[in-house]
Motif scaffolding. Structure first.
Motif, PDB file in Angstrom:
ATOM      1  N   SER A 241       0.806  -1.221   0.000  1.00  0.00           N
ATOM      2  CA  SER A 241       0.000   0.000   0.000  1.00  0.00           C
ATOM      3  C   SER A 241       0.837   1.269   0.000  1.00  0.00           C
ATOM      4  O   SER A 241       0.285   2.375  -0.018  1.00  0.00           O
ATOM      5  CB  SER A 241      -0.925   0.010   1.216  1.00  0.00           C
ATOM      6  OG  SER A 241      -0.158   0.072   2.419  1.00  0.00           O
ATOM      7  N   SER A 242       2.161   1.143   0.032  1.00  0.00           N
ATOM      8  CA  SER A 242       3.006   2.332   0.085  1.00  0.00           C
ATOM      9  C   SER A 242       3.018   3.047  -1.262  1.00  0.00           C
ATOM     10  O   SER A 242       2.881   2.406  -2.317  1.00  0.00           O
ATOM     11  CB  SER A 242       4.433   1.944   0.467  1.00  0.00           C
ATOM     12  OG  SER A 242       5.002   1.115  -0.529  1.00  0.00           O
ATOM     13  N   PRO A 243       3.172   4.365  -1.275  1.00  0.00           N
ATOM     14  CA  PRO A 243       3.253   5.107  -2.536  1.00  0.00           C
ATOM     15  C   PRO A 243       4.431   4.623  -3.374  1.00  0.00           C
ATOM     16  O   PRO A 243       5.461   4.204  -2.837  1.00  0.00           O
ATOM     17  CB  PRO A 243       3.451   6.562  -2.083  1.00  0.00           C
ATOM     18  CG  PRO A 243       2.956   6.600  -0.676  1.00  0.00           C
ATOM     19  CD  PRO A 243       3.247   5.245  -0.107  1.00  0.00           C
ATOM     20  N   LYS A 244       4.281   4.700  -4.668  1.00  0.00           N
ATOM     21  CA  LYS A 244       5.334   4.190  -5.558  1.00  0.00           C
ATOM     22  C   LYS A 244       6.643   4.956  -5.377  1.00  0.00           C
ATOM     23  O   LYS A 244       7.724   4.415  -5.607  1.00  0.00           O
ATOM     24  CB  LYS A 244       4.878   4.266  -7.003  1.00  0.00           C
ATOM     25  CG  LYS A 244       4.585   5.685  -7.502  1.00  0.00           C
ATOM     26  CD  LYS A 244       4.134   5.673  -8.955  1.00  0.00           C
ATOM     27  CE  LYS A 244       3.887   7.103  -9.467  1.00  0.00           C
ATOM     28  NZ  LYS A 244       3.457   7.095 -10.891  1.00  0.00           N
ATOM     29  N   GLU A 245       6.556   6.238  -4.941  1.00  0.00           N
ATOM     30  CA  GLU A 245       7.761   7.028  -4.730  1.00  0.00           C
ATOM     31  C   GLU A 245       8.620   6.474  -3.593  1.00  0.00           C
ATOM     32  O   GLU A 245       9.819   6.764  -3.513  1.00  0.00           O
ATOM     33  CB  GLU A 245       7.403   8.483  -4.435  1.00  0.00           C
ATOM     34  CG  GLU A 245       6.783   9.251  -5.607  1.00  0.00           C
ATOM     35  CD  GLU A 245       5.283   8.983  -5.709  1.00  0.00           C
ATOM     36  OE1 GLU A 245       4.653   9.524  -6.628  1.00  0.00           O
ATOM     37  OE2 GLU A 245       4.748   8.251  -4.850  1.00  0.00           O
ATOM     38  N   LEU A 246       7.995   5.688  -2.706  1.00  0.00           N
ATOM     39  CA  LEU A 246       8.712   5.159  -1.546  1.00  0.00           C
ATOM     40  C   LEU A 246       9.122   3.702  -1.694  1.00  0.00           C
ATOM     41  O   LEU A 246       9.731   3.142  -0.774  1.00  0.00           O
ATOM     42  CB  LEU A 246       7.844   5.310  -0.290  1.00  0.00           C
ATOM     43  CG  LEU A 246       7.476   6.734   0.141  1.00  0.00           C
ATOM     44  CD1 LEU A 246       6.611   6.694   1.392  1.00  0.00           C
ATOM     45  CD2 LEU A 246       8.728   7.564   0.390  1.00  0.00           C
ATOM     46  N   LYS A 247       8.797   3.084  -2.801  1.00  0.00           N
ATOM     47  CA  LYS A 247       9.059   1.648  -2.966  1.00  0.00           C
ATOM     48  C   LYS A 247      10.531   1.306  -2.722  1.00  0.00           C
ATOM     49  O   LYS A 247      10.848   0.275  -2.118  1.00  0.00           O
ATOM     50  CB  LYS A 247       8.655   1.205  -4.376  1.00  0.00           C
ATOM     51  CG  LYS A 247       7.157   1.262  -4.652  1.00  0.00           C
ATOM     52  CD  LYS A 247       6.381   0.267  -3.810  1.00  0.00           C
ATOM     53  CE  LYS A 247       4.900   0.280  -4.177  1.00  0.00           C
ATOM     54  NZ  LYS A 247       4.119  -0.649  -3.323  1.00  0.00           N
ATOM     55  N   GLY A 248      11.435   2.158  -3.186  1.00  0.00           N
ATOM     56  CA  GLY A 248      12.850   1.872  -3.023  1.00  0.00           C
ATOM     57  C   GLY A 248      13.346   1.977  -1.595  1.00  0.00           C
ATOM     58  O   GLY A 248      14.457   1.536  -1.287  1.00  0.00           O
ATOM     59  N   LEU A 249      12.537   2.577  -0.699  1.00  0.00           N
ATOM     60  CA  LEU A 249      12.925   2.747   0.699  1.00  0.00           C
ATOM     61  C   LEU A 249      12.358   1.666   1.613  1.00  0.00           C
ATOM     62  O   LEU A 249      12.705   1.605   2.789  1.00  0.00           O
ATOM     63  CB  LEU A 249      12.465   4.121   1.210  1.00  0.00           C
ATOM     64  CG  LEU A 249      13.012   5.351   0.484  1.00  0.00           C
ATOM     65  CD1 LEU A 249      12.399   6.616   1.070  1.00  0.00           C
ATOM     66  CD2 LEU A 249      14.533   5.400   0.592  1.00  0.00           C
ATOM     67  N   ILE A 250      11.479   0.829   1.084  1.00  0.00           N
ATOM     68  CA  ILE A 250      10.810  -0.178   1.906  1.00  0.00           C
ATOM     69  C   ILE A 250      11.705  -1.407   2.051  1.00  0.00           C
ATOM     70  O   ILE A 250      12.162  -1.990   1.069  1.00  0.00           O
ATOM     71  CB  ILE A 250       9.458  -0.581   1.291  1.00  0.00           C
ATOM     72  CG1 ILE A 250       8.591   0.664   1.055  1.00  0.00           C
ATOM     73  CG2 ILE A 250       8.740  -1.562   2.204  1.00  0.00           C
ATOM     74  CD1 ILE A 250       8.362   1.502   2.273  1.00  0.00           C
ATOM     75  N   GLY A 251      11.945  -1.794   3.304  1.00  0.00           N
ATOM     76  CA  GLY A 251      12.806  -2.942   3.566  1.00  0.00           C
ATOM     77  C   GLY A 251      12.062  -4.246   3.722  1.00  0.00           C
ATOM     78  O   GLY A 251      12.646  -5.318   3.619  1.00  0.00           O
ATOM     79  N   GLY A 252      10.760  -4.174   3.993  1.00  0.00           N
ATOM     80  CA  GLY A 252      10.003  -5.398   4.147  1.00  0.00           C
ATOM     81  C   GLY A 252       8.737  -5.196   4.958  1.00  0.00           C
ATOM     82  O   GLY A 252       8.353  -4.079   5.300  1.00  0.00           O
ATOM     83  N   LYS A 253       8.111  -6.305   5.287  1.00  0.00           N
ATOM     84  CA  LYS A 253       6.835  -6.309   6.005  1.00  0.00           C
ATOM     85  C   LYS A 253       7.068  -6.625   7.469  1.00  0.00           C
ATOM     86  O   LYS A 253       7.870  -7.490   7.822  1.00  0.00           O
ATOM     87  CB  LYS A 253       5.914  -7.361   5.380  1.00  0.00           C
ATOM     88  CG  LYS A 253       4.561  -7.548   6.077  1.00  0.00           C
ATOM     89  CD  LYS A 253       3.768  -8.638   5.390  1.00  0.00           C
ATOM     90  CE  LYS A 253       2.477  -8.955   6.141  1.00  0.00           C
ATOM     91  NZ  LYS A 253       1.550  -7.807   6.167  1.00  0.00           N
ATOM     92  N   VAL A 254       6.378  -5.909   8.343  1.00  0.00           N
ATOM     93  CA  VAL A 254       6.448  -6.179   9.775  1.00  0.00           C
ATOM     94  C   VAL A 254       5.737  -7.494  10.076  1.00  0.00           C
ATOM     95  O   VAL A 254       4.614  -7.733   9.629  1.00  0.00           O
ATOM     96  CB  VAL A 254       5.802  -5.037  10.581  1.00  0.00           C
ATOM     97  CG1 VAL A 254       5.809  -5.371  12.073  1.00  0.00           C
ATOM     98  CG2 VAL A 254       6.525  -3.733  10.318  1.00  0.00           C
ATOM     99  N   LYS A 255       6.397  -8.376  10.842  1.00  0.00           N
ATOM    100  CA  LYS A 255       5.809  -9.673  11.190  1.00  0.00           C
ATOM    101  C   LYS A 255       4.907  -9.523  12.404  1.00  0.00           C
ATOM    102  O   LYS A 255       5.277  -9.831  13.535  1.00  0.00           O
ATOM    103  CB  LYS A 255       6.925 -10.683  11.457  1.00  0.00           C
ATOM    104  CG  LYS A 255       7.827 -10.910  10.248  1.00  0.00           C
ATOM    105  CD  LYS A 255       8.984 -11.837  10.585  1.00  0.00           C
ATOM    106  CE  LYS A 255       9.912 -12.026   9.396  1.00  0.00           C
ATOM    107  NZ  LYS A 255      11.073 -12.890   9.724  1.00  0.00           N
ATOM    108  N   GLU A 256       3.705  -9.045  12.143  1.00  0.00           N
ATOM    109  CA  GLU A 256       2.760  -8.766  13.229  1.00  0.00           C
ATOM    110  C   GLU A 256       2.395  -9.994  14.055  1.00  0.00           C
ATOM    111  O   GLU A 256       2.290  -9.908  15.284  1.00  0.00           O
ATOM    112  CB  GLU A 256       1.507  -8.106  12.648  1.00  0.00           C
ATOM    113  CG  GLU A 256       0.557  -7.583  13.686  1.00  0.00           C
ATOM    114  CD  GLU A 256      -0.609  -6.833  13.062  1.00  0.00           C
ATOM    115  OE1 GLU A 256      -1.475  -6.365  13.834  1.00  0.00           O
ATOM    116  OE2 GLU A 256      -0.661  -6.710  11.822  1.00  0.00           O
TER     117      GLU A 256
END
Length: 321
Positions: free
Chosen positions: A141-156
């Motif tokens: 759901s993150s904006p496409k401008e931030l895709k390169g900054l995302i490290g992964g999904k939080v293991k809730e």
């Protein structure tokens, strides 16, 4: 010695001049390297960052009022991050702190997690911030401008299933059953599959992500952190001057002796800070009586860490009572 330090810190924080520097609700912490002798039972280690001679670190917490309210002797090669909570939870002055500043060496995801759970606002100055990645509950759901900054999904699910154990661990730290650094070092040493350590890491990733966003958007937070860390660096300079005229090494050959040496040095620095704070306040009072300008905005930038007027050589005597 800890009781004497607490008395000096409490007395200095009550002086009128100290109120211009802060309310005792923010603090910084950092390690300071000291050369040591090679012989003896103390495990003095070589850290290439500081040269080729063995040494140790004094990890000190300094309040916004300049008081060094906690110090620990730690090996020169260890990560400083686990020791942050010792100064905050094991001293009265530390428990009043709301914002804690540290350098890059003072942060891990586990520290981010535990400080948040304990109600402290942890504000480290992170080196190479652009290389740090953000963690989201729903990366898609993150904006496409931030895709390169995302490290992964939080293991809730890992956080949810281990929540009771997380609370018990934090309660153990608050109760003082063991130093918080001891628990944090164990968490850091656990293999990745240990669920409690992984759960704390996931909470830390969430808190670190929120912090990075706040840091980038809040220039005042950056300014506060820089001011706090500068006070810690200035405190190191005072200790450097006090340790046998700037050129001595820690010659105690036992771990206990080194601990008392560093605690005594911290107490001596606190006494000088108290003396300076008291006499600066008296000078300000005299100026006001003479109707001279004493703007609070200017007084906030005065430091009690000067030592040019203090005789550093000679013999220090501590009378027994």
């Amino acid at each position: 010695m800890a009781r004497a330090l607490a008395m000096v810190i409490e007395g200095q924080s009550a002086l009128p001049m100290a109120q211009f520097w802060g309310g005792g609700v923010t603090a910084s912490s950092d390690g300071q390297f000291f050369l040591t002798t090679r012989q003896g039972e103390a495990m003095n280690l070589i850290n290439a960052k500081y040269g080729h001679e063995p040494g140790l670190k004094a990890y000190t917490h300094v309040s916004d009022q300049f008081g060094p309210f906690a110090t620990q002797t730690i090996p020169a090669t260890v990560n400083e991050a686990p020791y942050i909570l010792d100064g905050l939870l094991m001293t009265e002055a530390g428990r009043r702190v709301k914002e804690q500043y540290a350098d890059t060496g003072g942060f891990t995801d586990h520290v981010f997690a535990v400080t948040a759970l304990l109600g402290f606002q942890f504000i480290p100055r992170i080196r190479d911030l652009p290389s740090r990645r953000l963690y989201l509950f729903d990366p898609a759901s993150s904006p496409k401008e931030l895709k390169g900054l995302i490290g992964g999904k939080v293991k809730e699910p890992v956080i949810s299933s281990n929540w009771p154990d997380i609370l018990r661990s934090v309660a153990t730290m608050v109760a003082g059953a063991m130093p918080p650094s001891q628990l944090l070092r164990k968490f850091a040493a656990y293999p990745r599959q240990h669920e409690l350590a992984v759960a704390l890491r996931e909470i830390g990733r969430v808190e670190r992500t929120l912090f990075i966003i706040d840091w980038l958007l809040d220039a005042d937070m950056q300014r506060r952190a820089q001011i706090g860390l500068n006070k810690g660096e200035a405190h190191h300079a005072l200790k450097n001057a006090l340790r046998i005229g700037r050129q001595g090494e820690i010659r105690d050959r036992t771990t206990e002796g080194q601990h008392f040496h560093m605690a005594g040095l911290n107490l001596l620095a606190a006494i000088i800070i108290y003396w300076n704070t008291k006499h600066i306040g008296q000078a300000v009072a005299e100026r006001r009586c003479a109707t001279l300008d004493c703007s609070p905005n200017l007084l906030a930038h005065i430091s009690p860490l000067g030592w040019a007027h203090i005789l550093l050589t000679g013999e220090y005597r501590w009378p027994k009572r």
